[in-house]
Design an enzyme around this catalytic site. Structure first.
Site, PDB file in Angstrom:
ATOM      1  N   ASP A 174       0.832  -1.206   0.000  1.00 29.82           N
ATOM      2  CA  ASP A 174       0.000   0.000   0.000  1.00 29.82           C
ATOM      3  C   ASP A 174       0.870   1.261   0.000  1.00 29.82           C
ATOM      4  OD1 ASP A 174      -2.173  -1.666   0.298  1.00 29.82           O
ATOM      5  OD2 ASP A 174      -2.310  -1.358   2.467  1.00 29.82           O
TER       6      ASP A 174
HETATM    7  N1  URA Z   1      -1.402  -5.854   4.049  1.00 28.01           N
HETATM    8  C1  URA Z   1      -1.840  -4.593   4.007  1.00 28.01           C
HETATM    9  O1  URA Z   1      -2.860  -4.276   4.603  1.00 28.01           O
HETATM   10  N2  URA Z   1      -1.141  -3.689   3.309  1.00 28.01           N
HETATM   11  C2  URA Z   1      -0.003  -3.972   2.634  1.00 28.01           C
HETATM   12  O2  URA Z   1       0.598  -3.098   2.021  1.00 28.01           O
HETATM   13  C3  URA Z   1       0.450  -5.303   2.692  1.00 28.01           C
HETATM   14  C4  URA Z   1      -0.264  -6.216   3.394  1.00 28.01           C
END
Ligand code: URA
Length: 234
Positions: A102
């Site tokens: 993310d």
């Molecule tokens: N889980 C999440 O919520 N975000 C990420 O970037 C990776 C795993």
């Protein structure tokens, strides 16, 4: 890469002889005869010598990047936000991220131009374990930890068993490490939310036996030979 260099790098002939081939009209770029040695050849150009397609196979590169907060895990962003490609700009090969993190998640991101390995690792059937360190707000009670370990409903999907270790309890939250073997969209954030906690900070610290270690934020390093072999063995 200049055309004469490209032909030499493809192993057809020396750069000097490539100049002659070009001058004599034996070389085409994208179907058009080119008589100057200088034009630059991009990765999507089609070069023919005497009617035969020639290709330069790029050296395979494998990197570990410590992705900072506020970067998009892609090569380009419609809204012009910073993208991870900018952090490996001095690598001439066209490396791309394996899987995604993310915008607000930091930590270990593999980047490579080995498409086959990237596809294999990112494929949902692969179940490569990924470990995240999460700073959360809310009470991470033993019942909640048990639920996370067993599997929680993150909106029409029940997660597979996960490993969860509470590193530290804080007054209004905790720091925990969670290892999951799948990669649903925003999975870790949704898992904690499913048990009534909120992820405030999320960092990926390991992928299988590859560890982020002390790599500084925004920096990258080349993977060692044994790390590459390890990834290929997964
Ligand atoms: N889980 C999440 O919520 N975000 C990420 O970037 C990776 C795993």
């Amino acid at each position: 890469m200049r055309l004469n260099r490209y032909i030499a790098a493809a192993g057809i002939t020396s750069r000097r002889k490539a100049d002659e081939l070009i001058k004599n009209g034996n070389v085409k770029i994208n179907g058009v005869v080119v008589k100057e040695p200088g034009p630059s050849v991009g990765p999507d150009d089609r070069v023919e010598v005497n009617g035969k397609l020639v290709q330069v196979t790029e050296k395979k590169v494998y990197l570990m990047l410590n992705k900072p907060n506020g970067y998009i895990t892609s090569m380009k962003d419609q809204a012009d936000r910073p993208v991870v490609r900018e952090l490996v700009e001095d690598i001439p090969e066209r490396v791309f991220p394996v899987g995604r993190l993310d915008y607000n998640t930091t930590g270990l991101l593999i980047m490579t131009n080995d498409g086959e390995l990237a596809n294999r690792l990112a494929h949902p059937s692969h179940h490569v374990p990924k470990t995240y360190r999460a700073e959360i707000s809310g009470v991470l009670s033993p019942e909640r930890v048990r639920a996370l370990r067993k599997g929680v409903d993150i909106g029409g999907y029940v997660t597979r068993p996960a490993k969860v270790k509470v590193i530290k309890h804080r007054e209004k939250g905790a720091i925990a490490e969670i290892e999951i073997t799948e990669g649903k969209n925003r999975q870790v954030r949704k898992m904690f939310s499913a048990v009534g906690c909120k992820v405030m900070k999320l960092e990926r610290v390991a992928m299988g036996e590859l560890y982020l270690g002390r790599l500084a934020s925004g920096h990258y390093r080349k993977l060692t030979r044994s790390e590459i072999e390890y990834l290929k063995s997964l």
